[in-house]
Design a protein around this motif. Structure first.
Motif, PDB file in Angstrom:
ATOM      1  N   MET A 271       7.548 -12.990  -0.176  1.00  0.00           N
ATOM      2  CA  MET A 271       8.595 -12.011  -0.322  1.00  0.00           C
ATOM      3  C   MET A 271       7.944 -10.624  -0.336  1.00  0.00           C
ATOM      4  O   MET A 271       6.966 -10.403  -1.041  1.00  0.00           O
ATOM      5  CB  MET A 271       9.357 -12.269  -1.616  1.00  0.00           C
ATOM      6  CG  MET A 271      10.451 -11.254  -1.866  1.00  0.00           C
ATOM      7  SD  MET A 271      11.369 -11.542  -3.390  1.00  0.00           S
ATOM      8  CE  MET A 271      12.210 -13.037  -2.983  1.00  0.00           C
ATOM      9  N   ILE A 272       8.497  -9.699   0.396  1.00  0.00           N
ATOM     10  CA  ILE A 272       8.001  -8.327   0.427  1.00  0.00           C
ATOM     11  C   ILE A 272       8.555  -7.581  -0.778  1.00  0.00           C
ATOM     12  O   ILE A 272       9.758  -7.620  -1.042  1.00  0.00           O
ATOM     13  CB  ILE A 272       8.406  -7.632   1.743  1.00  0.00           C
ATOM     14  CG1 ILE A 272       7.725  -8.336   2.921  1.00  0.00           C
ATOM     15  CG2 ILE A 272       8.061  -6.153   1.706  1.00  0.00           C
ATOM     16  CD1 ILE A 272       8.205  -7.891   4.274  1.00  0.00           C
ATOM     17  N   ASP A 273       7.690  -6.891  -1.499  1.00  0.00           N
ATOM     18  CA  ASP A 273       8.114  -6.142  -2.677  1.00  0.00           C
ATOM     19  C   ASP A 273       8.551  -4.727  -2.332  1.00  0.00           C
ATOM     20  O   ASP A 273       9.532  -4.238  -2.865  1.00  0.00           O
ATOM     21  CB  ASP A 273       6.976  -6.081  -3.699  1.00  0.00           C
ATOM     22  CG  ASP A 273       7.395  -5.374  -4.967  1.00  0.00           C
ATOM     23  OD1 ASP A 273       8.202  -5.962  -5.720  1.00  0.00           O
ATOM     24  OD2 ASP A 273       6.942  -4.237  -5.198  1.00  0.00           O
ATOM     25  N   HIS A 274       7.814  -4.062  -1.445  1.00  0.00           N
ATOM     26  CA  HIS A 274       8.194  -2.709  -1.033  1.00  0.00           C
ATOM     27  C   HIS A 274       7.484  -2.362   0.267  1.00  0.00           C
ATOM     28  O   HIS A 274       6.513  -3.008   0.651  1.00  0.00           O
ATOM     29  CB  HIS A 274       7.889  -1.671  -2.119  1.00  0.00           C
ATOM     30  CG  HIS A 274       6.447  -1.569  -2.492  1.00  0.00           C
ATOM     31  ND1 HIS A 274       5.870  -2.399  -3.431  1.00  0.00           N
ATOM     32  CD2 HIS A 274       5.478  -0.748  -2.070  1.00  0.00           C
ATOM     33  CE1 HIS A 274       4.600  -2.087  -3.577  1.00  0.00           C
ATOM     34  NE2 HIS A 274       4.323  -1.087  -2.745  1.00  0.00           N
ATOM     35  N   THR A 275       8.009  -1.338   0.922  1.00  0.00           N
ATOM     36  CA  THR A 275       7.431  -0.857   2.170  1.00  0.00           C
ATOM     37  C   THR A 275       7.742   0.625   2.274  1.00  0.00           C
ATOM     38  O   THR A 275       8.479   1.175   1.457  1.00  0.00           O
ATOM     39  CB  THR A 275       7.978  -1.639   3.384  1.00  0.00           C
ATOM     40  OG1 THR A 275       7.189  -1.316   4.536  1.00  0.00           O
ATOM     41  CG2 THR A 275       9.443  -1.334   3.649  1.00  0.00           C
TER      42      THR A 275
END
Length: 130
Positions: free
Chosen positions: A1-5
């Motif tokens: 899962m991506i937390d932030h970008t």
């Protein structure tokens, strides 16, 4: 899962105006401005749904090649609202709202280029409401 970008932008004032308006339909808003003493004097803005920023816009040399960031929408009306708001905020059309069945039968999305040419998308994966 991506937390932030995030991405880098050349004009933080123009980008803030764009993202404040363009992301409002998806429920994102500016949640944090990082104090410049922590960013070498650069503008750094954190957007998200309260209470966590997960999309960051930072002053700098725009990423090259330009980035593609997609935000998820719970219904197709949000995609339409994003597209209108983003164009009104100075974005450039990169694909109007519509089905992209080559991805899957319910892939409904719109694409707008931000002030630096980053490809910003809002997509709904649900069938049209009846």
């Amino acid at each position: 899962m991506i937390d932030h970008t995030g991405l880098q932008v050349s004009n933080p004032v123009a980008s803030r105006n764009f993202y404040d308006k363009a992301l409002a339909p998806v429920g994102y808003k500016l949640l944090i401005e990082v104090p410049k003493e922590f960013t070498e004097g650069k503008e750094v803005l954190g957007y998200g749904e309260p209470s966590k920023a997960d999309f960051w816009v930072a002053e700098g040399v725009p990423n090259s090649p330009r980035l593609h960031i997609a935000f998820r929408a719970q219904h197709r009306g949000i995609v339409d609202s994003f597209y209108k708001a983003a164009l009104a905020a100075g974005g450039k059309d990169n694909g109007p709202p519509g089905l992209r069945e080559h991805y899957h039968k319910d892939y409904y999305a719109a694409f707008v280029l931000d002030p630096d040419g980053h490809n910003i998308e809002v997509v709904c994966h649900h069938p049209e409401s009846s």
